[in-house]
Design a protein around this motif. Sequence first.
Motif, PDB file in Angstrom:
ATOM      1  N   ASN A 151       0.803  -1.225   0.000  1.00 15.40           N
ATOM      2  CA  ASN A 151       0.000   0.000   0.000  1.00 15.40           C
ATOM      3  C   ASN A 151       0.839   1.281   0.000  1.00 15.40           C
ATOM      4  OD1 ASN A 151      -2.638  -1.047  -0.102  1.00 15.40           O
ATOM      5  ND2 ASN A 151      -2.575  -1.544   2.083  1.00 15.40           N
ATOM      6  N   THR A 152       2.119   1.133  -0.312  1.00 17.70           N
ATOM      7  CA  THR A 152       2.985   2.308  -0.358  1.00 17.70           C
ATOM      8  C   THR A 152       3.354   2.650  -1.790  1.00 17.70           C
ATOM      9  OG1 THR A 152       3.918   1.778   1.817  1.00 17.70           O
ATOM     10  CG2 THR A 152       5.130   3.336   0.453  1.00 17.70           C
ATOM     11  N   LEU A 153       3.172   3.907  -2.130  1.00 14.48           N
ATOM     12  CA  LEU A 153       3.571   4.429  -3.435  1.00 14.48           C
ATOM     13  C   LEU A 153       4.819   5.280  -3.231  1.00 14.48           C
ATOM     14  CD1 LEU A 153       3.028   5.088  -6.484  1.00 14.48           C
ATOM     15  CD2 LEU A 153       1.599   6.983  -5.678  1.00 14.48           C
ATOM     16  N   PHE A 154       5.911   4.909  -3.893  1.00 13.65           N
ATOM     17  CA  PHE A 154       7.163   5.646  -3.799  1.00 13.65           C
ATOM     18  C   PHE A 154       7.285   6.563  -5.015  1.00 13.65           C
ATOM     19  CE2 PHE A 154       7.697   1.536  -1.739  1.00 13.65           C
ATOM     20  CZ  PHE A 154       8.232   1.881  -0.496  1.00 13.65           C
ATOM     21  N   ILE A 155       7.530   7.829  -4.775  1.00 15.22           N
ATOM     22  CA  ILE A 155       7.663   8.781  -5.878  1.00 15.22           C
ATOM     23  C   ILE A 155       8.992   9.513  -5.757  1.00 15.22           C
ATOM     24  CG2 ILE A 155       6.767  10.877  -6.952  1.00 15.22           C
ATOM     25  CD1 ILE A 155       3.981   9.999  -6.281  1.00 15.22           C
ATOM     26  N   CYS A 156       9.765   9.460  -6.828  1.00 14.64           N
ATOM     27  CA  CYS A 156      11.003  10.237  -6.897  1.00 14.64           C
ATOM     28  C   CYS A 156      10.634  11.634  -7.376  1.00 14.64           C
ATOM     29  CB  CYS A 156      11.982   9.580  -7.859  1.00 14.64           C
ATOM     30  SG  CYS A 156      12.583   7.979  -7.295  1.00 14.64           S
ATOM     31  N   ASP A 157      10.661  12.584  -6.447  1.00 10.20           N
ATOM     32  CA  ASP A 157      10.219  13.941  -6.769  1.00 10.20           C
ATOM     33  C   ASP A 157      11.405  14.860  -7.024  1.00 10.20           C
ATOM     34  OD1 ASP A 157       8.329  15.796  -7.364  1.00 10.20           O
ATOM     35  OD2 ASP A 157       7.633  16.140  -5.332  1.00 10.20           O
ATOM     36  N   GLY A 158      12.390  14.331  -7.769  1.00  5.94           N
ATOM     37  CA  GLY A 158      13.525  15.132  -8.188  1.00  5.94           C
ATOM     38  C   GLY A 158      14.286  15.734  -7.029  1.00  5.94           C
ATOM     39  N   THR A 159      14.460  17.059  -7.061  1.00  7.67           N
ATOM     40  CA  THR A 159      15.205  17.758  -6.006  1.00  7.67           C
ATOM     41  C   THR A 159      14.443  17.785  -4.690  1.00  7.67           C
ATOM     42  OG1 THR A 159      14.291  19.836  -6.834  1.00  7.67           O
ATOM     43  CG2 THR A 159      16.478  19.213  -7.617  1.00  7.67           C
ATOM     44  N   ALA A 160      13.142  17.454  -4.707  1.00  8.29           N
ATOM     45  CA  ALA A 160      12.352  17.397  -3.476  1.00  8.29           C
ATOM     46  C   ALA A 160      12.545  16.073  -2.749  1.00  8.29           C
ATOM     47  CB  ALA A 160      10.871  17.622  -3.778  1.00  8.29           C
ATOM     48  N   GLY A 161      13.346  15.169  -3.324  1.00 10.52           N
ATOM     49  CA  GLY A 161      13.686  13.927  -2.661  1.00 10.52           C
ATOM     50  C   GLY A 161      12.716  12.789  -2.918  1.00 10.52           C
ATOM     51  N   LEU A 162      12.795  11.771  -2.085  1.00 14.05           N
ATOM     52  CA  LEU A 162      11.937  10.586  -2.177  1.00 14.05           C
ATOM     53  C   LEU A 162      10.720  10.780  -1.282  1.00 14.05           C
ATOM     54  CD1 LEU A 162      11.441   7.602  -3.054  1.00 14.05           C
ATOM     55  CD2 LEU A 162      12.786   6.931  -1.041  1.00 14.05           C
ATOM     56  N   LYS A 163       9.538  10.568  -1.850  1.00 15.39           N
ATOM     57  CA  LYS A 163       8.305  10.722  -1.080  1.00 15.39           C
ATOM     58  C   LYS A 163       7.554   9.398  -1.023  1.00 15.39           C
ATOM     59  CE  LYS A 163       7.697  15.642  -2.159  1.00 15.39           C
ATOM     60  NZ  LYS A 163       6.837  16.669  -2.814  1.00 15.39           N
ATOM     61  N   LEU A 164       7.011   9.089   0.161  1.00 12.78           N
ATOM     62  CA  LEU A 164       6.232   7.879   0.372  1.00 12.78           C
ATOM     63  C   LEU A 164       4.778   8.265   0.616  1.00 12.78           C
ATOM     64  CD1 LEU A 164       9.220   7.078   1.009  1.00 12.78           C
ATOM     65  CD2 LEU A 164       8.306   5.446   2.678  1.00 12.78           C
ATOM     66  N   PHE A 165       3.887   7.633  -0.134  1.00 10.76           N
ATOM     67  CA  PHE A 165       2.459   7.914  -0.011  1.00 10.76           C
ATOM     68  C   PHE A 165       1.713   6.651   0.381  1.00 10.76           C
ATOM     69  CE2 PHE A 165       4.081  11.209  -2.700  1.00 10.76           C
ATOM     70  CZ  PHE A 165       3.295  12.326  -2.448  1.00 10.76           C
TER      71      PHE A 165
END
Length: 413
Positions: free
Chosen positions: A343-357
């Motif tokens: 249930n975790t979505l990992f998004i590489c948000d560039g310079t904003a880093g790694l985000k977990l949703f």
Amino acid sequence: MKLKHIFLSLIFISALSCDKDDANYEFVEVATPQIMSKAEFRKSVAIVTPRDIEKAGKIYAYKDYIFVSDVGKGVHVIDNANPKFPKKIKYLKIPGNEDISVKNDFLYADSATDLLVFDISNINSISLKQRLEDVFSIYNFQMPLGTRFVNNEGYNYQTDIIVGWTVTKEKREKIDNRLIDFAFEGAALNSGTKGSTTGQGGSLARFQIVNNYLYTVASHEMIIFNISNLTKPTLASSLYAGNNIETLFQADGYLYIGSTDGMYIYDLVNPEKPTRLSEFVHWTGCDPVVVDGDYAYLTLRGGNNCGEQESVLEVIDIKDKTKPTLAARYTLENPYGLGIKNNTLFICDGTAGLKLFNKENPLKIYMVKQFKNIQSKDVIPLEDKLLMIGGNTLYQYNYVQDGVQLISSFPLK
């Protein structure tokens, strides 16, 4: 006196004419391809000792190994038997390379117009087993950004490969913002089964192996190879697949193609001739896609040459593969790749880093954690750990109850 007046008048008229002519011209950057004969280009493939990476590209995981592309130049092989201390062990020098896929110890890689097959069963003695020549009519020339004209005099697509560019400023007639077609003659500008072991790439991949077939995409073309005989793949078919294609993802017997214009869905009922079921259209933006169950997740990156200013995550309802619909949209900063684990979505948000949703409810996704102060480009959620690449660093994380925990960060340069 009369002759003097006539002379001055001619100078004045000439000046007006020059001003008028100059108004129709401008100084622009012109790109001239640096070319190499295909014969010499093909001789330059080699398996050599490890080296520093120049520009990290895509990542690929297979068994205890991680493969990291050096954009347009080759592939670094990393022994990851101990994720705390990964070790570079080999470098595959593959000019013109963008993607790889691996099945049962055979690695498939593009090299501009060719498909190469490497035997990696003995990682300390990798060998090139096969080369299919001129199977890719479209490859990534790495055209310099900002150039509006191409001087292709002397370039022959049948005998030459573009390996770089020389950029000069020249005076050219204005083009009034008309669409420029940079296509050269004959080439366009851009660029697991039971009982088998297939590797896993990230969301930016253009190669996917499904059963006995290797699916590849270029800017508008899908090229399919039959790999029933792993050492001797054959070209099965090629077809027009869509516009401005960037990525390819496979799940549950379907192919999902991400383009700057939208997402295309193909079924694999006939594996050699996939059928397009539908297209989901969005504004223009760089667009990788991953799929989980009844939903597809797309990141659109704006603010650059992808064409759009906004950067968002789109959640697409794909219960009916013939009628994908927008279910939700979330604002991001400058996203690249993404991946899913439970249930975790990992998004590489560039310079904003790694985000977990948390995506337990795909219509109400919310962020649960953010790793700042790092550059993030793409992820691979493996069964036991998360791989991420950003800048020239390979990151590895353990899964923990509240997200992930860093195992190691491995500088590639």
